[in-house]
Motif scaffolding. Sequence first.
Motif, PDB file in Angstrom:
ATOM      1  N   SER A 233      36.362  43.522  47.551  1.00 19.61           N
ATOM      2  CA  SER A 233      36.093  42.165  48.042  1.00 19.61           C
ATOM      3  C   SER A 233      37.111  41.186  47.482  1.00 19.61           C
ATOM      4  CB  SER A 233      34.695  41.738  47.620  1.00 19.61           C
ATOM      5  OG  SER A 233      34.597  40.321  47.650  1.00 19.61           O
ATOM      6  N   TYR A 234      37.694  40.354  48.370  1.00 21.71           N
ATOM      7  CA  TYR A 234      38.707  39.391  47.915  1.00 21.71           C
ATOM      8  C   TYR A 234      38.117  38.403  46.936  1.00 21.71           C
ATOM      9  CZ  TYR A 234      36.972  35.276  50.447  1.00 21.71           C
ATOM     10  OH  TYR A 234      36.221  34.206  50.871  1.00 21.71           O
TER      11      TYR A 234
ATOM     12  N   PRO B 156      32.538  48.465  35.621  1.00 21.86           N
ATOM     13  CA  PRO B 156      33.936  48.572  36.058  1.00 21.86           C
ATOM     14  C   PRO B 156      34.110  49.555  37.210  1.00 21.86           C
ATOM     15  CG  PRO B 156      33.739  48.970  33.679  1.00 21.86           C
ATOM     16  CD  PRO B 156      32.346  48.862  34.217  1.00 21.86           C
ATOM     17  N   ALA B 157      33.253  50.545  37.306  1.00 19.81           N
ATOM     18  CA  ALA B 157      33.378  51.528  38.383  1.00 19.81           C
ATOM     19  C   ALA B 157      33.069  50.905  39.743  1.00 19.81           C
ATOM     20  CB  ALA B 157      32.446  52.716  38.136  1.00 19.81           C
ATOM     21  N   ARG B 158      32.439  49.751  39.750  1.00 17.26           N
ATOM     22  CA  ARG B 158      32.091  49.098  41.015  1.00 17.26           C
ATOM     23  C   ARG B 158      32.978  47.892  41.296  1.00 17.26           C
ATOM     24  NH1 ARG B 158      26.922  47.838  43.040  1.00 17.26           N
ATOM     25  NH2 ARG B 158      28.357  47.806  44.786  1.00 17.26           N
ATOM     26  N   ARG B 159      34.111  47.849  40.609  1.00 19.68           N
ATOM     27  CA  ARG B 159      34.958  46.653  40.672  1.00 19.68           C
ATOM     28  C   ARG B 159      36.408  47.025  40.895  1.00 19.68           C
ATOM     29  NH1 ARG B 159      33.628  44.230  35.361  1.00 19.68           N
ATOM     30  NH2 ARG B 159      35.658  45.070  34.798  1.00 19.68           N
TER      31      ARG B 159
ATOM     32  N   ALA C 136      34.141  43.266  44.170  1.00 22.08           N
ATOM     33  CA  ALA C 136      33.226  44.406  44.347  1.00 22.08           C
ATOM     34  C   ALA C 136      33.917  45.522  45.136  1.00 22.08           C
ATOM     35  CB  ALA C 136      31.960  43.950  45.066  1.00 22.08           C
ATOM     36  N   LEU C 137      33.753  46.736  44.641  1.00 23.52           N
ATOM     37  CA  LEU C 137      34.418  47.920  45.207  1.00 23.52           C
ATOM     38  C   LEU C 137      33.409  48.750  45.978  1.00 23.52           C
ATOM     39  CD1 LEU C 137      36.796  50.052  45.275  1.00 23.52           C
ATOM     40  CD2 LEU C 137      35.932  50.829  43.043  1.00 23.52           C
TER      41      LEU C 137
END
Lengths: 422, 422
Positions: free
Chosen positions: B181-182, B344-347, B186-187
């Motif tokens: 997400s810009y 961090p794994a979701r970013r 969020a990844l």
Amino acid sequence: MSMKTKVARDTAADLDAADPLRAFRREFVCPEPDTIYLDGNSLGRLPTATAGFLGQVVRDGWGAGLVRSWETWINWSRQLGDRLAAHTLGAQPGEVVISDSTSVNLYKLATAALDARPGRRTIVADLGDFPTNRYIMQGLAEQRRLRLVTLRSDPDHGLDLDVLRRALSGDVALVVLSLVSYRSGALLDMAAVNSAAERAGALVLWDLSHAAGVIPVRLGAAQGDLAVGSTYKYLNGGPGSPAFLYVRKDLQRQLRQPIWGWFGQRDQFGMGEVYDPVGDIDRFLVGTPPLLSLAAIQPALDVMERVPISRLREKSVQLGALAVRLAEEWLAPHGFRLASPRDPARRGSHIALAHPEASRISRGLRSENKVICDFRPPDRLRIGFAPLYTRFVDVWDGLDRLRALVESRGYEQLPVDMSRVT
Amino acid sequence: MSMKTKVARDTAADLDAADPLRAFRREFVCPEPDTIYLDGNSLGRLPTATAGFLGQVVRDGWGAGLVRSWETWINWSRQLGDRLAAHTLGAQPGEVVISDSTSVNLYKLATAALDARPGRRTIVADLGDFPTNRYIMQGLAEQRRLRLVTLRSDPDHGLDLDVLRRALSGDVALVVLSLVSYRSGALLDMAAVNSAAERAGALVLWDLSHAAGVIPVRLGAAQGDLAVGSTYKYLNGGPGSPAFLYVRKDLQRQLRQPIWGWFGQRDQFGMGEVYDPVGDIDRFLVGTPPLLSLAAIQPALDVMERVPISRLREKSVQLGALAVRLAEEWLAPHGFRLASPRDPARRGSHIALAHPEASRISRGLRSENKVICDFRPPDRLRIGFAPLYTRFVDVWDGLDRLRALVESRGYEQLPVDMSRVT
């Protein structure tokens, strides 16, 4: 050099000596004195100031200024468009922006025009137009199930206006034409086309790629609706520099281009939920412009703006006249035919010479004779005159080397290969 | 500097000393040692080699080679695409090209995808996605009278996959999402989205702008259909450098993009009458690429290819972890809230910090404190970590200056102004 020449090289040298634009050649990088470049209609030469200016944009703008430089850069598409409008296109401030490729701009404006004529189902194009122009119209016609009428223009002399007039039924939404034919150099009468189309209720989208910078284009006076064009030919913006697009002011709010990018948004950095395009020419912008390629247009315009287009046109006509005279004298006996209008008033700034061996001859000229011009299928040499830097002796020497090559048949050992790049 | 800090600056300096990538900062121009640049997610820094390479392309390629240089240049869109495919995107040779802007590429691939699912009438997008992505889909939906379903993603944590799954009816032709997400960073789980969409018979078009160069993107392994992305963020290609586009090999012949330009033509220089697109990824090209802006991608890739993406990701995660820790310790007491996933794994490689005065704070940081990060409406600071050149002390110093600014309320005299440029 043959001794049979009637036009002596001195004649060309005298024309250079009397040329009021001769000093402008120094504004361009010409690193190989022996190479004759007659292809500025394909890729204009590098202005002397460009490398320094680009270096500065890279080091100071990008390297030091970083993202802060966008506060300046974001205005360049519009500012350079305004300069081009005033000097080169005969248009008003706020009618021209620079962005995307010529092809993408053509697509945007053609789509917008079709949407603005919803009841009409016909696009008129020219079968002799530059391929991308026809292909893009083919794509639009297929996608929207429209009728695409491709007029048969004369490959040497361009489109007959009567042929166009007969095609202008009440079903025509859009006419797409090049002001100067990429192949023959044939020049159309913009005002006449525009007024015929207007009477029929159709919009006209002009491709000015081979006209901008050498022909006094008068979009305003000629009541032009829409136009696009390349900046890397006679405008010397560099390889693939982004293209301009023009939309007449009173049409801007009526037209909505199809690629709803954030550069067309009214409050671009508000980043609102719904696309709400700005009311002016910026609505035809889409995404972030390729800034380095855009930047290179600036020093090129700096040079060009020092000369009125009418002066460039004058010299272009003289260069063309010399080339036609030499071609008839030297090359016609070797099977070349002028494949362009003979009347300079009906021609842009290049001529085409037809010859069955044009492909091999153009490659021979390039590799053996250091003369750079184009080959255009099936059988044309295309020879361009860029009045800012092409000298009369370039025309003389270039055609003299061409004559020597065909006299010696020095191209005959070359393989046949149609592929060539512009 | 406040004495209340728990994380000492030495901690950050130690992380830099142990950083296996620390030498790479020297590959980038950093002319203002006191300026802290946390905006490489918006415009990546200038690689040290770029100015020299561009100078060479300008002088030797354009200036001396002139139109002949296109024999080399014409391959660059594809060659750079192949390099990006291999190093950065987890794709095959022949699946990626570089051309046009991200917005134009998004339009081309979305249109092609919709044409490939003619019976289906729904596009699914993310209301929290970058504006241009939503606007372009709005335009397509309006033009084709399709239904545009915009999912309500969480502004801090991104899209819930269950929300997406519920939207995936049999009427969905296309799903358009950003991998990172810009705004929040969020990844998404690319493989999970792709497989859910595939089960529903929909195509997925990814925007990888904020992922490419910092996230190990595995388009091949995750069965990606289509993707686009910017090259001027973490890929350091320079302002507005042309964007990449990816089409999975087995989809290429099925898809036909809408802008039928001559760069997609099978025999480009044959200039035939009818558009006949080449069978491979080149059919997604349109017009002449902006060569100088394209060229600048090359030296940037030269640097990036020396580091596997997994190493860049590792450092990016560490930089983010330090920033989150400092933000919680120093900034939360001043009304800041982490507006990004904490895991961090979701970013991706940036975080957002929400604060009611974010707009003025970001301008104060820039003008008074020499810390460059983004403001994103309505109330976010966006702080990016570019692992090739961002140091741990940059994160520490940047957030320390931010803390000092909010403690002193030094931003309160600035006018409120929402406008800001990326």
